[in-house]
Design a protein around this motif. Structure first.
Motif, mmCIF file in Angstrom:
data_model
loop_
_atom_site.group_PDB
_atom_site.id
_atom_site.type_symbol
_atom_site.label_atom_id
_atom_site.label_comp_id
_atom_site.label_asym_id
_atom_site.label_seq_id
_atom_site.Cartn_x
_atom_site.Cartn_y
_atom_site.Cartn_z
ATOM 1 N N HIS C 274 0.824 -1.217 0.000
ATOM 2 C CA HIS C 274 0.000 0.000 0.000
ATOM 3 C C HIS C 274 0.854 1.260 0.000
ATOM 4 O O HIS C 274 0.417 2.288 -0.493
ATOM 5 C CB HIS C 274 -0.991 -0.025 1.160
ATOM 6 C CG HIS C 274 -0.450 -0.544 2.443
ATOM 7 N ND1 HIS C 274 -0.166 -1.888 2.644
ATOM 8 C CD2 HIS C 274 -0.127 0.071 3.594
ATOM 9 C CE1 HIS C 274 0.287 -2.054 3.877
ATOM 10 N NE2 HIS C 274 0.335 -0.890 4.464
ATOM 11 N N ARG C 275 2.060 1.199 0.574
ATOM 12 C CA ARG C 275 2.913 2.397 0.493
ATOM 13 C C ARG C 275 3.403 2.607 -0.929
ATOM 14 O O ARG C 275 3.489 3.746 -1.396
ATOM 15 C CB ARG C 275 4.102 2.251 1.434
ATOM 16 C CG ARG C 275 3.740 2.609 2.863
ATOM 17 C CD ARG C 275 4.889 2.331 3.790
ATOM 18 N NE ARG C 275 4.718 3.054 5.048
ATOM 19 C CZ ARG C 275 5.293 2.694 6.187
ATOM 20 N NH1 ARG C 275 6.081 1.645 6.225
ATOM 21 N NH2 ARG C 275 5.089 3.398 7.276
ATOM 22 N N ALA C 304 -3.852 0.893 11.598
ATOM 23 C CA ALA C 304 -2.412 0.937 11.303
ATOM 24 C C ALA C 304 -2.166 0.870 9.797
ATOM 25 O O ALA C 304 -1.373 1.632 9.248
ATOM 26 C CB ALA C 304 -1.688 -0.208 12.012
ATOM 27 N N VAL C 305 -2.861 -0.032 9.143
ATOM 28 C CA VAL C 305 -2.688 -0.184 7.694
ATOM 29 C C VAL C 305 -3.172 1.070 6.965
ATOM 30 O O VAL C 305 -2.501 1.571 6.059
ATOM 31 C CB VAL C 305 -3.443 -1.436 7.196
ATOM 32 C CG1 VAL C 305 -3.471 -1.486 5.673
ATOM 33 C CG2 VAL C 305 -2.807 -2.705 7.780
ATOM 34 N N GLY C 307 -3.347 4.097 8.108
ATOM 35 C CA GLY C 307 -2.396 5.179 8.360
ATOM 36 C C GLY C 307 -1.216 5.132 7.403
ATOM 37 O O GLY C 307 -0.809 6.153 6.839
ATOM 38 N N GLU C 308 -0.680 3.948 7.198
ATOM 39 C CA GLU C 308 0.441 3.796 6.266
ATOM 40 C C GLU C 308 0.013 4.118 4.833
ATOM 41 O O GLU C 308 0.728 4.785 4.085
ATOM 42 C CB GLU C 308 0.972 2.368 6.308
ATOM 43 C CG GLU C 308 1.657 1.993 7.607
ATOM 44 C CD GLU C 308 2.004 0.517 7.686
ATOM 45 O OE1 GLU C 308 2.452 0.069 8.743
ATOM 46 O OE2 GLU C 308 1.805 -0.191 6.679
ATOM 47 N N LEU C 310 -2.222 6.027 3.769
ATOM 48 C CA LEU C 310 -2.538 7.443 3.529
ATOM 49 C C LEU C 310 -1.315 8.360 3.646
ATOM 50 O O LEU C 310 -1.466 9.574 3.621
ATOM 51 C CB LEU C 310 -3.625 7.909 4.506
ATOM 52 C CG LEU C 310 -5.031 7.354 4.264
ATOM 53 C CD1 LEU C 310 -5.969 7.764 5.391
ATOM 54 C CD2 LEU C 310 -5.583 7.846 2.922
ATOM 55 N N GLU C 311 -0.130 7.811 3.761
ATOM 56 C CA GLU C 311 1.032 8.686 3.955
ATOM 57 C C GLU C 311 1.283 9.618 2.776
ATOM 58 O O GLU C 311 1.417 10.820 2.951
ATOM 59 C CB GLU C 311 2.287 7.841 4.265
ATOM 60 C CG GLU C 311 2.289 7.358 5.716
ATOM 61 C CD GLU C 311 3.297 6.270 6.019
ATOM 62 O OE1 GLU C 311 4.039 5.863 5.109
ATOM 63 O OE2 GLU C 311 3.336 5.813 7.174
ATOM 64 N N LEU C 312 1.339 9.079 1.581
ATOM 65 C CA LEU C 312 1.681 9.903 0.411
ATOM 66 C C LEU C 312 0.482 10.248 -0.465
ATOM 67 O O LEU C 312 0.454 11.298 -1.108
ATOM 68 C CB LEU C 312 2.721 9.183 -0.459
ATOM 69 C CG LEU C 312 4.139 9.047 0.080
ATOM 70 C CD1 LEU C 312 5.034 8.441 -0.998
ATOM 71 C CD2 LEU C 312 4.711 10.385 0.530
ATOM 72 N N VAL C 313 -0.498 9.376 -0.546
ATOM 73 C CA VAL C 313 -1.596 9.575 -1.488
ATOM 74 C C VAL C 313 -2.407 10.825 -1.147
ATOM 75 O O VAL C 313 -2.764 11.041 0.006
ATOM 76 C CB VAL C 313 -2.514 8.323 -1.497
ATOM 77 C CG1 VAL C 313 -3.130 8.047 -0.148
ATOM 78 C CG2 VAL C 313 -3.592 8.440 -2.550
#
Lengths: 410, 410, 410
Positions: C274-275, C304-305, C307-308, C310-313
């Motif tokens: 997903h990242r 947790a998933v 959050g990861e 949504l880091e860049l998108v």
């Protein structure tokens, strides 16, 4: 901070190595603390790391020092007490009831499985490294005691003849050729040809070191025929490793092909591919995993790593291991940080109302000991005579072997 | 919320670019804010992202606006103040004492290292991009000023002749050919052949853009011979990149081969491969890393990313960088979000009793400034005359060069 | 615990399947609960997993049982109520206002999109699976109704003729050949040659199952010509999958080439990549993503998933989907765990002062419904006559097609 149901767990360490029996200076200690085999540059210290802080926080008190004592003080005290007492203290503090010991890597003498069990009041069990079996057979062939055409059958015989203390097997294909192993079972003809090629290299002076994808796969298949659980090194390891070749997804085809045998496969370490391993363990009922070695190296981050690892894997397919090697500290840290991490993961679920305390206790027991006892048929602690129960469990757990022709009873 | 020991850090930004010196409209601003070079679809805005929220939260007050002012208001105020004052404010607010500036990518004029230092009251240092060195030499050869047989020696001479303001080198092989570079040092004969091939392509009309795994590797080896720290782009970057070729594990062989030189290698950015980078940095004492660029782009998730990145890497091998390019906001956000993330990571460890406040302060100083000052021999802030100390540090840090034949003194 | 702005969201499920309409025993239920198609070993249960705990915690009360009821009790109650009422209850509880249903995988009869809409008081929309289109055309050619030279044109015609209920397309190339698809648009000559080869295999007895990188790429390009959003399976899926071939970065070249068409591409599932997907979605404005399927499988780890992920998108490029298949429980868990996860992510940002409540509400609306309504042009709930608005949105969102020759209007 640690849940009582986790604190009281008598852990089963399903994958570790022996203890070093000599004293160490600071450089030697730092070198054994992590997976690096190189000294750290001048002006820096490996004590400035998660595992270094964990030693100062958790190990110093075991040696009667205040938490966070400095490295020099710690090492001095360690030598003062002496390695035997140091080992005894750390092993007792770890609260481990059974050790499955891979004695396949011995750069210098280490305690055996049974010595380890005696030291800490638990039981010791042997894990047989498949590559050593092949390499010792290679010696027999090179020295003329056997012909190469007997390679496949002799491996089968020796595996079938493994003593009752051997509870599992291990493959280090990851270190030798990576995990892109062939998915289909090699034929005896292919095995003989590959063995012949390998032996020719040895005769030309190559070191006796197996590194043939086909032969590594053959060893794993033969181990499955023998009905013993098979540990496979995956992910994180020492400087010798090419981590990119150690992604468990490279094993997908082989694991899928092995699944019908019903023999448990145990993916060791897995970091940083623990989510990938969890995916495989969800999909294939014979696939199990741990995050040993990573736990003590990431220190206080162990709960974060464990949380990720447990996302997909059914809780009946996850195990504890320390992968401790040499230092008593590594058994304690492996066990203690694992307890703290597991406790954190379970406590948060209880606090959020996502599971009950009794659910959490059952999961803790499965992961900390029950899964390993079931998979390796270790019996209950203090009730080592429960062989009947254990054998029944074996029947219900394992399916019929896929190919009985090559099974141990043929 | 931020620990005093982190708040007071005079950061060393070991990898950044220059500042833009013209005003921007909204489309131009949005385009510079992230790594994308395409406009966002109508009806959507890049302000709806972690970095967008971070601009509104943290940058608006620097321009005298309330936190969370809207994009239009923010851009209007930015133009009203004017780019010089905007730059000055953000750079001062960032609290950076030294900048190591890669001026190798200049689609339009940016502030130089020394101008940047002046703007914010710190010191500016130069990072020399290896590919530009090769490309400028290619021009000299194509225009007949030099023969291709001098390629290797001329690169060596020019590197040896880099002025005292050059404190490190950088490779962008990741953008050109990916990181699967040859692990062994290329011979001069191989270098000449590869250079000949490249120059022939240029003569046939190809753009002057190095993209040869062998020549990128040669530049890195030659940089190591020159004894200068080498930055390598890894992972996250702009739209030009094929991220899959930028996994640091692809560098394993080359990093292992470079380790005996003792020359520090710095893996830049690393996201989402920061755990893989941490593994390499634990195993190889010459390997260092940062998570620059990712920090400001993930916004409030920076502490999660930093926590993961710091799992295995010894704290003496992790550095701060902003990788800021063009916008003053990116220096502030890079620094501010890094401080908050580092503070969160350290505070949680203190709160859980995993390390002491003084341990945390030492780690903060290493990561925020000390490691960079040691590695790039920058001297202490305000004590730029400590060359003797710095040179002594050099002796103790570096091992003897592996192959002195090709060293700068030969 | 869940933010009001998230609780009240009428979700759009942009990717799901139909509901099973028969009752299930425990083995059947466990098998449908996860992506595994194998039974779990004796003595273990899939209820001991994150998704198993989630069923007992969240689904039991919907069937009038106390939370954490045991599996046997749960299954008994489920049969007692009957599948129709079970389905009705879970669908209503999920709070989904619109379903985009991929009916391309039907090992047994499932509810259609319109039935699903009726069951829960929402609207149903069709997602057309590209491979089924090709496979049904293959049948027509093999049975002599069409010549192979019409393959490319007939695909175009049938796509252009998709009815108004079809709001998007889907590719399962990941399952068939992996995601390393050619980046450039195949020519008609190449398509005819590949189709000819495929049909020859079918005539020789191969099953009618498309598995040709070139033809999968052709279908995606043709879908883009038709102007319909294209869903692509990425990452996590069932036992049939080779996860390593499903890394979205393998699509980098194709996504870059498709970007100028302006047609939205939606990367489905993505876990554990997903990242990587978020990186692509930040760089390319046409790329969107979700973490459907993973959300319910990781249970309480969904935040947790998420959050990861949504880091860049950018938040305008992230969508909700359940990927629910068969069991009513999966719609509820997909929606409920997504709400809890999104709420946790947004609440923490509010609590830390990183965004305001109104920012959080806007983001929740985009991710939970608005992005899907914009991308699939679904109109507002209860205002299905807003076709004009929807068509205007289309104009502003999409750029001109790259190559109008092959467009639907030619």
């Amino acid at each position: 901070m640690v849940l009582p149901c986790v604190e009281s767990l008598r852990l089963v360490d399903h994958h570790c190595h022996g203890l070093l029996t000599r004293d160490l200076d600071r450089a030697g200690f730092e070198r054994m603390l992590t997976e690096s085999d190189a000294p750290t540059p001048a002006g820096t210290t490996l004590f400035d790391s998660n595992i270094g802080f964990a030693v100062r926080r958790w190990c110093a008190p075991v040696l009667d020092l205040p938490p966070f004592s400095g490295p020099e003080e710690y090492l001095a005290r360690r030598r003062e007490i002496g390695v035997d007492e140091v080992n005894r203290r750390f092993l007792r503090a770890a609260g481990i009831s059974a050790f499955c010991v891979d004695a396949g890597y011995l750069p210098e003498p280490l305690m055996s499985a049974s010595e380890l069990g005696t030291t800490c009041g638990g039981t010791g069990h042997d894990i047989l490294r498949l590559e050593r079996l092949a390499e010792s057979l290679a010696v027999d062939i090179v020295t003329g005691q056997l012909g190469v055409t007997h390679f496949a059958d002799t491996i089968r015989e020796r595996l079938a003849g493994a003593g009752p203390t051997t509870v599992g097997l291990k493959s280090v294909a990851a270190y030798r050729v990576g995990l892109a192993l062939p998915a289909t079972r090699p034929t005896d003809r292919e095995v003989t040809a590959a063995a012949r090629e390998w032996l020719a290299m040895i005769r030309r002076g190559a070191p006796i070191r197996l590194a043939s994808p086909l032969l590594h796969a053959f060893l794993i298949w033969t181990g499955a025929d023998a009905g013993l659980p098979i540990q496979i090194h995956v992910g994180y390891g020492d400087a010798d490793l090419d981590l990119q070749r150690c992604n468990p997804l490279l094993l997908t085809g082989l694991l899928r092909a092995l699944a019908p045998t019903g023999v448990p496969v145990l993916l060791l370490h897995c970091y940083p591919y623990h989510r990938e391993a969890g995916y495989l363990a969800q999909l294939l009922p014979t696939v199990h995993m741990d995050v040993g070695l990573a736990v003590q190296n990431v220190g206080r981050r162990a709960s974060a790593v464990l949380g990720e690892a447990l996302e997909l894997v059914p809780f009946s397919r996850f195990l504890f291991s320390s992968d401790a090697f040499g230092l008593g500290e590594l058994y304690l840290l492996g066990a203690l940080l694992f307890r703290r991490a597991l406790s954190a993961v379970l406590s948060e679920g209880i606090a959020d109302g996502d599971w009950t305390e009794s659910d959490a206790a059952r999961v803790a027991d499965l992961i900390g000991a029950g899964n390993a006892r079931r998979i390796y048929r270790l019996g209950e602690p203090g009730r080592e005579t429960t062989a009947v129960t254990s054998s029944r469990a074996r029947d219900s757990l394992y399916c019929a072997a896929e190919d009985s022709r090559t099974g141990p009873s043929s």
